[in-house]
Every structure is written in structure tokens, then in C-alpha cells.
Scaffold this motif. Structure first.
Motif, PDB file in Angstrom:
ATOM      1  N   GLY A  74       0.749  -1.207  -0.024  1.00 50.52           N
ATOM      2  CA  GLY A  74      -0.041   0.203  -0.182  1.00 50.52           C
ATOM      3  C   GLY A  74       0.893   1.234   0.109  1.00 50.52           C
ATOM      4  O   GLY A  74       0.431   2.228  -0.576  1.00 50.52           O
ATOM      5  N   VAL A  75       1.999   1.291   0.565  1.00 47.32           N
ATOM      6  CA  VAL A  75       2.914   2.322   0.569  1.00 47.32           C
ATOM      7  C   VAL A  75       3.243   2.656  -1.017  1.00 47.32           C
ATOM      8  O   VAL A  75       3.295   3.792  -1.389  1.00 47.32           O
ATOM      9  N   ALA A  76       3.585   1.664  -1.796  1.00 46.78           N
ATOM     10  CA  ALA A  76       3.799   1.681  -2.911  1.00 46.78           C
ATOM     11  C   ALA A  76       2.726   2.418  -3.744  1.00 46.78           C
ATOM     12  O   ALA A  76       2.877   3.012  -4.681  1.00 46.78           O
ATOM     13  N   LEU A  77       1.512   1.851  -3.532  1.00 51.14           N
ATOM     14  CA  LEU A  77       0.310   2.352  -4.385  1.00 51.14           C
ATOM     15  C   LEU A  77       0.204   3.722  -3.915  1.00 51.14           C
ATOM     16  O   LEU A  77      -0.064   4.507  -4.926  1.00 51.14           O
ATOM     17  N   ALA A  78       0.366   4.402  -2.710  1.00 49.88           N
ATOM     18  CA  ALA A  78       0.212   5.657  -2.291  1.00 49.88           C
ATOM     19  C   ALA A  78       1.278   6.651  -3.110  1.00 49.88           C
ATOM     20  O   ALA A  78       0.996   7.729  -3.710  1.00 49.88           O
ATOM     21  N   LEU A  79       2.582   6.004  -3.191  1.00 48.92           N
ATOM     22  CA  LEU A  79       3.734   6.692  -3.832  1.00 48.92           C
ATOM     23  C   LEU A  79       3.290   6.774  -5.672  1.00 48.92           C
ATOM     24  O   LEU A  79       3.211   8.081  -6.032  1.00 48.92           O
ATOM     25  N   LEU A  80       2.691   5.882  -5.967  1.00 46.55           N
ATOM     26  CA  LEU A  80       2.236   5.741  -7.480  1.00 46.55           C
ATOM     27  C   LEU A  80       1.001   6.606  -7.717  1.00 46.55           C
ATOM     28  O   LEU A  80       1.268   7.631  -8.684  1.00 46.55           O
ATOM     29  N   GLN A  81       0.132   6.751  -6.781  1.00 44.89           N
ATOM     30  CA  GLN A  81      -1.032   7.493  -6.820  1.00 44.89           C
ATOM     31  C   GLN A  81      -0.420   9.144  -6.722  1.00 44.89           C
ATOM     32  O   GLN A  81      -1.412   9.927  -7.188  1.00 44.89           O
ATOM     33  N   GLY A  82       0.447   9.460  -5.817  1.00 48.20           N
ATOM     34  CA  GLY A  82       0.817  10.676  -5.527  1.00 48.20           C
ATOM     35  C   GLY A  82       1.356  11.370  -6.705  1.00 48.20           C
ATOM     36  O   GLY A  82       1.319  12.265  -7.009  1.00 48.20           O
ATOM     37  N   GLU A  83       2.125  10.252  -7.463  1.00 50.41           N
ATOM     38  CA  GLU A  83       2.866  10.802  -8.706  1.00 50.41           C
ATOM     39  C   GLU A  83       1.719  11.159  -9.634  1.00 50.41           C
ATOM     40  O   GLU A  83       1.922  12.102 -10.312  1.00 50.41           O
ATOM     41  N   ARG A  84       0.771  10.181  -9.946  1.00 50.37           N
ATOM     42  CA  ARG A  84      -0.321  10.558 -10.814  1.00 50.37           C
ATOM     43  C   ARG A  84      -1.054  11.996 -10.493  1.00 50.37           C
ATOM     44  O   ARG A  84      -1.418  12.510 -11.590  1.00 50.37           O
ATOM     45  N   GLU A  85      -1.265  12.072  -9.253  1.00 48.28           N
ATOM     46  CA  GLU A  85      -2.160  13.138  -8.914  1.00 48.28           C
ATOM     47  C   GLU A  85      -1.731  14.336  -8.273  1.00 48.28           C
ATOM     48  O   GLU A  85      -2.168  15.121  -7.863  1.00 48.28           O
ATOM     49  N   GLY A  86      -0.341  14.399  -8.349  1.00 50.30           N
ATOM     50  CA  GLY A  86       0.577  15.653  -8.088  1.00 50.30           C
ATOM     51  C   GLY A  86       0.524  15.959  -6.303  1.00 50.30           C
ATOM     52  O   GLY A  86       0.427  16.845  -5.954  1.00 50.30           O
ATOM     53  N   TRP A  87       0.368  14.683  -5.439  1.00 50.11           N
ATOM     54  CA  TRP A  87       0.232  15.028  -4.389  1.00 50.11           C
ATOM     55  C   TRP A  87       1.552  15.569  -3.528  1.00 50.11           C
ATOM     56  O   TRP A  87       2.754  15.119  -4.238  1.00 50.11           O
ATOM     57  N   SER A  88       1.649  16.091  -2.632  1.00 50.97           N
ATOM     58  CA  SER A  88       2.797  16.657  -1.829  1.00 50.97           C
ATOM     59  C   SER A  88       3.265  15.265  -1.031  1.00 50.97           C
ATOM     60  O   SER A  88       2.553  14.313  -0.916  1.00 50.97           O
ATOM     61  N   ALA A  89       4.632  15.253  -0.394  1.00 50.33           N
ATOM     62  CA  ALA A  89       4.935  14.238   0.249  1.00 50.33           C
ATOM     63  C   ALA A  89       3.990  14.031   1.589  1.00 50.33           C
ATOM     64  O   ALA A  89       3.732  12.858   1.966  1.00 50.33           O
ATOM     65  N   GLU A  90       3.557  15.025   2.154  1.00 45.88           N
ATOM     66  CA  GLU A  90       2.595  15.098   3.186  1.00 45.88           C
ATOM     67  C   GLU A  90       1.434  14.490   2.746  1.00 45.88           C
ATOM     68  O   GLU A  90       0.888  13.632   3.596  1.00 45.88           O
ATOM     69  N   GLU A  91       0.967  14.783   1.819  1.00 42.41           N
ATOM     70  CA  GLU A  91      -0.418  14.188   1.354  1.00 42.41           C
ATOM     71  C   GLU A  91      -0.131  12.777   1.195  1.00 42.41           C
ATOM     72  O   GLU A  91      -1.057  11.995   1.526  1.00 42.41           O
ATOM     73  N   THR A  92       0.731  12.185   0.608  1.00 43.04           N
ATOM     74  CA  THR A  92       1.251  10.661   0.447  1.00 43.04           C
ATOM     75  C   THR A  92       1.342  10.021   1.751  1.00 43.04           C
ATOM     76  O   THR A  92       0.794   8.985   2.003  1.00 43.04           O
ATOM     77  N   GLN A  93       1.949  10.916   2.462  1.00 42.63           N
ATOM     78  CA  GLN A  93       2.060  10.192   3.765  1.00 42.63           C
ATOM     79  C   GLN A  93       0.712   9.956   4.796  1.00 42.63           C
ATOM     80  O   GLN A  93       0.451   8.996   5.298  1.00 42.63           O
TER      81      GLN A  93
END
Length: 344
Positions: free
Chosen positions: A60-79
Motif C-alpha cells: 500500500g505504501v507503493a500504491l500511495a507513491l504511485l497515486q501521488g505521482e499521478r495526482e500531484g500529491w505533496s509528500a505530506e499528502e502521500t504520507q
């Protein structure tokens, strides 16, 4: 099984989860590509079992990183998204331990995160194989039956479906069966979602292991009539004093085993042991929706005025646990604290 089940599998860009809500009638795989989908899958029990949830959370950590890249999340939003995965089921400590382990490599990027998640999955299979052998050796010696195979009882589902592979308590049973040492398995149906009759029985069929499915309320009587040599269950969290949280109904099995004088063995990897939790009283017990026990297949079975009490787990006091098998061996528990050197 002809081929080892993988309840949790990484495809390269998504998680493939065997949908355990569809079994035994259909074998379906759900592709999970984002954090919302994973949280929903964990909470709806598409994926369930403490070690399997831990592996899913690791990826799930990897999913969050990939989703964050797709949707332009900040590091804080991904965490923050990872924190949602970590909190998806509060009783099973494996989810939190595995997410935290992978998050330690968060700043190194996706490749490092995926490598750590794969290590979590690989180590769980290795641990399960080891505890299967340790548990089988211990049970044969503890029961002391040399002229016939064993009759064992299990509660809920603890096989390949509940782990990264092989199984914990059901892994011990699989090892016994491979040695020709299983006469029959009594599989409690496990209310309210019937993980025993839907999932454990399905896995036993795949293995060709003789078994009965019985109502949870029948377990104590089966034990006290002398029809069981030992009970083997899994765990979602084990406190420092040996108190064990597992699927609701487990404590009744343990009480019956204590009265009958037969072994009650808990099989779980060391990731399930939470030395920061002093006793079972400190374990958060998840309450699930009322409709799971007030309805059956969408049809109301209780009066409209009735309320439902639906704890997903209960806590078995450590004094009722004859032995705890991990990948490091079998610990015969006495009341007090578990020795940390055995578990970490």
C-alpha cells in the motif's frame, strides 16, 4: 494445493487480491490501483488475515507513491494516505508493523519501497513454513499419540488465504497432513462472516484433508466429548503477557481445551507479537456493522427493534494458551510476560 495460493500479489503497478468475499463459489481477483480501493478492500475483507493484511499494507505504501505521482500529491499528502492504510483495521498489529517497516524507506523512493514490501511478503512465507514444522513437531510430542493420526480443531481461516503463503495455524495442519498425521479437522464455521466454512473448508478441500464444518456453538461440546486431540488457531495481536486477540469465538475454544486438558496452540509470526501492549485489555477490539448478524443474505432475521453486538475479535487470556509457535520455535506460555528474546 496444486499451486500455492497468493492472496496478495504485486503486478508491477497495482495489487492483485483474491476476493475472499466471493469464495468458495467464485474465485475472483480484484485489481487495486489506489489507496481508497485498498482501504475498502481491507475493511470489506476482500483481503483478510493479519499476515495477508500486513503484506497488502506494505505494498500500500507503493500504491500511495504511485497515486501521488499521478495526482500531484505533496509528500505530506502521500504520507497521510499511507496513514489511512495503516489504520484500516485497528486490531491486527501486522498491518501497522509492516506499513511502518516499509515507510522507513519512503524517502529512498519507489524501488526501495517495493523491495522492502517484497521482503515482507517473502519473509512471511518463510516464517509460515518454519512455524508449520515447529508446530507439528510440538503437537505430536505434546499430544503423545503414537498409534494414530490426530484430530484437530481450528477456528476462522489461517491458511494461504490469510497470509503471504502456506498459512499459520492451517500451515501446521498442512504439515501434519503431509506427514500422514491428520485423521480429521473440525473447522468452526466462524460467525459472522463464515471464514471457516467459506475459506478454511475451501482450502482443506484443495489439500484433500478430511474435515467437518461445525457451528461455532458446537466446538466446546466436540472438545469435551473427547473428539479432538488439540486446537490450533491464529492470532491478530499478542500482548506482552501472552493474551491473544483472534476472531470472535476463539476464547470459548480455549476454555473448552483447558477443561478437557488438551493443547491449545496459537500459531503466529513474530510480527503479530506486540510487546508494547501490556495485556489483552489494551487491545482495541473492532466492532463491525450490526447488519452482519441481524441479517442473512440481505434478509432481516432479527426483530426490527433488536440491536446487534458484533465484535470481530475476542481476547484469550495467556493462561489458557498452552503454546505459542512462531518462526523461532514453540514457547510454552506461563502467566506473566513473554520473553522478548524469543520474539524479537
Amino acid at each position: 494445493m496444486p499451486q500455492e495460493l497468493r492472496a496478495v500479489d504485486w503486478t508491477g503497478s497495482s495489487l492483485a487480491l483474491i476476493d475472499q468475499t466471493a469464495l468458495p463459489h467464485r474465485t475472483e481477483t480484484r485489481e487495486i490501483r489506489d489507496v481508497d480501493g485498498l482501504v475498502d478492500a481491507i475493511q470489506r475483507l476482500v483481503v483478510r488475515g493479519a499476515p495477508a493484511i500486513g503484506a497488502a499494507g506494505a505494498y500500500g505504501v507503493a500504491l500511495a507513491l504511485l497515486q501521488g505521482e499521478r495526482e500531484g500529491w505533496s509528500a505530506e499528502e502521500t504520507q497521510a494516505a499511507v496513514a489511512r492504510v495503516r489504520a484500516a483495521r485497528p486490531t491486527a498489529v501486522n498491518l501497522m508493523v509492516c506499513v511502518d517497516r516499509v515507510m522507513a524507506r519512503f524517502d529512498e523512493g519507489l524501488d526501495a519501497v517495493l523491495a522492502e514490501a517484497a521482503a515482507v511478503q517473502r519473509e512471511d512465507v518463510e516464517a509460515n513454513r518454519a512455524m508449520g514444522a515447529y508446530g507439528a513437531d510440538w503437537l505430536v510430542k505434546k499430544v503423545g499419540v503414537v498409534d494414530r493420526p490426530l484430530r484437530v480443531l481450528t477456528h476462522c481461516n489461517t491458511g494461504a488465504l490469510a497470509t503471504a503463503g502456506w498459512g499459520t495455524a492451517l500451515g501446521v495442519i498442512r504439515e501434519l497432513h503431509a506427514r500422514g498425521l491428520v485423521e480429521v479437522v473440525y473447522a468452526d464455521e466462524t460467525r459472522p462472516l463464515l471464514q471457516g466454512s467459506r475459506l478454511t473448508a475451501w482450502e482443506l478441500v484443495q489439500e484433500g484433508i478430511p474435515h467437518y464444518v461445525q457451528a461455532d456453538g458446537a466446538a466446546a461440546g466436540t472438545i469435551l466429548r473427547g473428539e479432538v486431540d488439540a486446537a490450533i488457531v491464529g492470532a491478530d495481536r499478542i500482548a506482552a503477557n501472552g493474551d491473544t486477540a483472534n476472531k470472535v469465538g476463539t476464547v470459548g475454544v480455549a476454555l473448552a481445551c483447558a477443561d478437557a486438558g488438551i493443547p491449545f496452540l496459537v500459531a503466529a509470526p513474530t510480527t503479530t507479537v506486540d510487546l508494547a501492549t501490556a495485556t489483552g485489555a489494551d487491545i482495541h477490539i473492532e466492532l463491525r456493522g450490526e447488519d452482519e448478524i441481524l441479517e442473512w443474505s440481505g434478509v432481516r432475521t432479527a426483530p426490527a427493534e433488536s440491536r446487534g453486538h458484533n465484535p470481530a475479535f475476542d481476547v484469550t487470556p495467556g493462561r489458557l494458551v498452552t503454546g505459542l509457535v512462531t518462526e523461532r520455535g514453540v514457547l510454552e506460555i506461563s502467566v506473566g510476560e513473554l520473553p522478548a528474546h524469543h520474539l524479537r
